[in-house]
Design a protein around this motif. Sequence first.
Motif, mmCIF file in Angstrom:
data_model
loop_
_atom_site.group_PDB
_atom_site.id
_atom_site.type_symbol
_atom_site.label_atom_id
_atom_site.label_comp_id
_atom_site.label_asym_id
_atom_site.label_seq_id
_atom_site.Cartn_x
_atom_site.Cartn_y
_atom_site.Cartn_z
ATOM 1 N N ARG A 1 0.836 -1.210 0.000
ATOM 2 C CA ARG A 1 0.000 0.000 0.000
ATOM 3 C C ARG A 1 0.865 1.252 0.000
ATOM 4 O O ARG A 1 0.616 2.203 -0.760
ATOM 5 N N ILE A 2 1.890 1.247 0.866
ATOM 6 C CA ILE A 2 2.792 2.404 0.904
ATOM 7 C C ILE A 2 3.502 2.571 -0.428
ATOM 8 O O ILE A 2 3.672 3.688 -0.945
ATOM 9 N N LYS A 3 3.924 1.430 -1.025
ATOM 10 C CA LYS A 3 4.616 1.489 -2.314
ATOM 11 C C LYS A 3 3.698 2.055 -3.397
ATOM 12 O O LYS A 3 4.101 2.919 -4.184
ATOM 13 N N ILE A 4 2.457 1.549 -3.439
ATOM 14 C CA ILE A 4 1.509 2.028 -4.453
ATOM 15 C C ILE A 4 1.188 3.503 -4.239
ATOM 16 O O ILE A 4 1.138 4.296 -5.184
ATOM 17 N N LEU A 5 0.980 3.866 -2.961
ATOM 18 C CA LEU A 5 0.706 5.278 -2.676
ATOM 19 C C LEU A 5 1.902 6.153 -3.053
ATOM 20 O O LEU A 5 1.730 7.264 -3.561
ATOM 21 N N LYS A 6 3.119 5.624 -2.805
ATOM 22 C CA LYS A 6 4.318 6.380 -3.171
ATOM 23 C C LYS A 6 4.410 6.524 -4.686
ATOM 24 O O LYS A 6 4.742 7.606 -5.210
ATOM 25 N N GLU A 7 4.128 5.410 -5.398
ATOM 26 C CA GLU A 7 4.149 5.491 -6.861
ATOM 27 C C GLU A 7 3.093 6.472 -7.362
ATOM 28 O O GLU A 7 3.360 7.271 -8.272
ATOM 29 N N SER A 8 1.909 6.412 -6.762
ATOM 30 C CA SER A 8 0.853 7.349 -7.163
ATOM 31 C C SER A 8 1.271 8.784 -6.864
ATOM 32 O O SER A 8 1.046 9.701 -7.675
ATOM 33 N N LYS A 9 1.908 8.965 -5.702
ATOM 34 C CA LYS A 9 2.372 10.301 -5.342
ATOM 35 C C LYS A 9 3.466 10.776 -6.288
ATOM 36 O O LYS A 9 3.473 11.942 -6.712
ATOM 37 N N ASP A 10 4.390 9.837 -6.635
ATOM 38 C CA ASP A 10 5.460 10.197 -7.567
ATOM 39 C C ASP A 10 4.884 10.540 -8.934
ATOM 40 O O ASP A 10 5.331 11.505 -9.581
ATOM 41 N N GLN A 11 3.909 9.747 -9.385
ATOM 42 C CA GLN A 11 3.281 10.042 -10.675
ATOM 43 C C GLN A 11 2.553 11.374 -10.641
ATOM 44 O O GLN A 11 2.623 12.165 -11.595
ATOM 45 N N ALA A 12 1.854 11.616 -9.526
ATOM 46 C CA ALA A 12 1.163 12.908 -9.401
ATOM 47 C C ALA A 12 2.162 14.055 -9.367
ATOM 48 O O ALA A 12 1.946 15.111 -9.984
ATOM 49 N N LEU A 13 3.292 13.815 -8.653
ATOM 50 C CA LEU A 13 4.326 14.844 -8.610
ATOM 51 C C LEU A 13 4.927 15.075 -9.986
ATOM 52 O O LEU A 13 5.183 16.222 -10.387
ATOM 53 N N LEU A 14 5.164 13.958 -10.726
ATOM 54 C CA LEU A 14 5.708 14.083 -12.081
ATOM 55 C C LEU A 14 4.728 14.831 -12.977
ATOM 56 O O LEU A 14 5.144 15.705 -13.766
ATOM 57 N N ARG A 15 3.430 14.483 -12.854
ATOM 58 C CA ARG A 15 2.432 15.220 -13.636
ATOM 59 C C ARG A 15 2.414 16.689 -13.249
ATOM 60 O O ARG A 15 2.271 17.567 -14.110
ATOM 61 N N SER A 16 2.575 16.951 -11.961
ATOM 62 C CA SER A 16 2.588 18.338 -11.504
ATOM 63 C C SER A 16 3.795 19.078 -12.063
ATOM 64 O O SER A 16 3.690 20.247 -12.473
ATOM 65 N N LEU A 17 4.960 18.368 -12.073
ATOM 66 C CA LEU A 17 6.164 18.998 -12.625
ATOM 67 C C LEU A 17 5.999 19.281 -14.111
ATOM 68 O O LEU A 17 6.376 20.367 -14.590
ATOM 69 N N ARG A 18 5.444 18.289 -14.824
ATOM 70 C CA ARG A 18 5.219 18.505 -16.249
ATOM 71 C C ARG A 18 4.221 19.637 -16.483
ATOM 72 O O ARG A 18 4.423 20.479 -17.373
ATOM 73 N N GLN A 19 3.178 19.658 -15.692
ATOM 74 C CA GLN A 19 2.204 20.732 -15.825
ATOM 75 C C GLN A 19 2.828 22.078 -15.478
ATOM 76 O O GLN A 19 2.543 23.101 -16.120
ATOM 77 N N ALA A 20 3.715 22.049 -14.456
ATOM 78 C CA ALA A 20 4.397 23.291 -14.079
ATOM 79 C C ALA A 20 5.313 23.775 -15.206
ATOM 80 O O ALA A 20 5.402 24.981 -15.476
ATOM 81 N N GLU A 21 6.011 22.794 -15.844
ATOM 82 C CA GLU A 21 6.859 23.168 -16.974
ATOM 83 C C GLU A 21 6.026 23.750 -18.109
ATOM 84 O O GLU A 21 6.399 24.783 -18.709
ATOM 85 N N MET A 22 4.893 23.094 -18.403
ATOM 86 C CA MET A 22 4.023 23.615 -19.452
ATOM 87 C C MET A 22 3.483 24.991 -19.078
ATOM 88 O O MET A 22 3.435 25.911 -19.918
ATOM 89 N N ASN A 23 3.111 25.121 -17.802
ATOM 90 C CA ASN A 23 2.618 26.420 -17.349
ATOM 91 C C ASN A 23 3.695 27.484 -17.437
ATOM 92 O O ASN A 23 3.418 28.644 -17.794
ATOM 93 N N ALA A 24 4.957 27.091 -17.103
ATOM 94 C CA ALA A 24 6.059 28.050 -17.180
ATOM 95 C C ALA A 24 6.308 28.480 -18.625
ATOM 96 O O ALA A 24 6.515 29.675 -18.913
ATOM 97 N N LYS A 25 6.290 27.465 -19.535
ATOM 98 C CA LYS A 25 6.482 27.806 -20.944
ATOM 99 C C LYS A 25 5.346 28.703 -21.441
ATOM 100 O O LYS A 25 5.589 29.683 -22.162
#
Length: 525
Positions: free
Chosen positions: A391-415
């Motif tokens: 559960r912790i691993k899946i939640l961590k993966e979900s959190k990492d994916q959400a963070l990655l999506r947030s970073l990508r969205q932030a990059e797109m927003n910055a551009k």
Amino acid sequence: MRFSFSYILFLVLLISSFANAQKISGGYTFAIDDQLQERIYAIDRLEFFEDTSNQLNFETVSQPGFQDKFKINPAFSKGLFNPSSTYWVKVSVLKNPQSEYYWILEFYDQTIDRITAFLPEKNTYKTIELGDRLPFEKRVFSHKNFEVPVSNQIEGIDNYYFKITSSQKADIRVAFRSVNRFVYYSLNEYFLYGIFYGMILIITLYNLLMYAAIREVKYLYYVFYLLCVVGFAMSVDGIGFQYLWPKMPSINNIAVGIFGFGIIVFAILFSIKFLNLRHRYKPMYFTLMATLILKTILFLLGVLQFRELLEIQYYDILPFALILVASIQVWKKGYKVARLFVIAYSILFLGVFLKILIQTAWVPHTTLIYYSLHIAFLIEMLLLTLALGDRIKILKESKDQALLRSLRQAEMNAKLKDKVNAELEQKVLDRTRELESKTFLLEQSNQQLIEKDQEIKRINSLLDKDIWKLKSQVKEGLKARVTNRKMDYQEFKLIFPDPNACHRYLAEIKWGKGFTCKSCGYQKE
């Protein structure tokens, strides 16, 4: 050749039957044989008599005329055991003084309230009291089971009598074994118990540390669940009585019920939190809570009056079945965390099911089935611990994916921001230039307006001067015309609109150079 083989097989079986269990006086006799150091018989292969009156004593049942009442009932099992009756069991032993070993008789069921053993000793009988109603120190052997020694000094057959009473269904099962075999079996059994309880305690400590670090209540529920599992297993095995409460035998009657109730309570609470049933599967959430309330009522009734309700009952499988169904439904809905949970509770459900079957005597007793619940608990704990980690691993993966999506969205927003800012800067620059141009034109226009305004003021000044002169000339002309009496009434009214204006004009003409009052002498310059 076929006849010889059949004959040899018949002789082997015949010799084996005489060596292992000779039938004397209608019952089986344990023959002491160093080649066969262990035999285990359930009550369906033992001679016993059920005393429904509870009035018989040893002097009566040991009489020769009473021996025919001891019968073997192959259809009898634990499920037919009547707690309101007294059971007399007779075990016959064919002695062999040439044996190199010492021998014992052992009862497996540690929950039997009282066993009064009558052991032959020369021409009399020695009495030994056993059972979980007595302090542990009263036992002949410091072992979780009940054992009595077997005398083997002279040849012959000895009859051992056991008076058995129990407030709950007892599993009367007697093992006849050598002390060497008993020591070997006991050491291995305790070693396996040590591994079992050690693993549970390690898992408990691990989850307790996880709770201290994460502060999620589901870990605390799981810790209490594990502790209840330990208490339940130790109560069933007799380990708890031996090591935890050896001087308080009264706890034995309620320990299994208390810890069993705790297992169900914390299993339900842990499952609700782990699977988040309150939001993911509300119908099953309310069903499990209702089951918990019903089990609590039955437990309180068992503690207060009906002690048989504290034993393992067939309906105790219901909470685990509901938890299994709930986990499967949540998994089907896409909650990946529940995958190991489903496997864990499937195994536990099977273990509880087998334990209930053997407790209610629906299936024959075997070592594997008897310890099926222990094995199921151990596997389930390992899988649930992995499930918590998963559960912790899946939640961590979900959190990492959400963070990655947030970073990508932030990059797109910055551009996008940079692009918009560049466009805005260019527009601002163009607008600034346009404003500067218009401002310059406005300034020029303003300057021209100022100049024109000054010119207009100058012209207006000249016009005012000319108008004033003109008015002065008109007035002078009018006055001259008035003086010369050459104006009409309209012209006169234009010059002198009211009487005061006329009076002032006349006063100016008459006294413009001053005057002196003839009466008072007042002078006006």
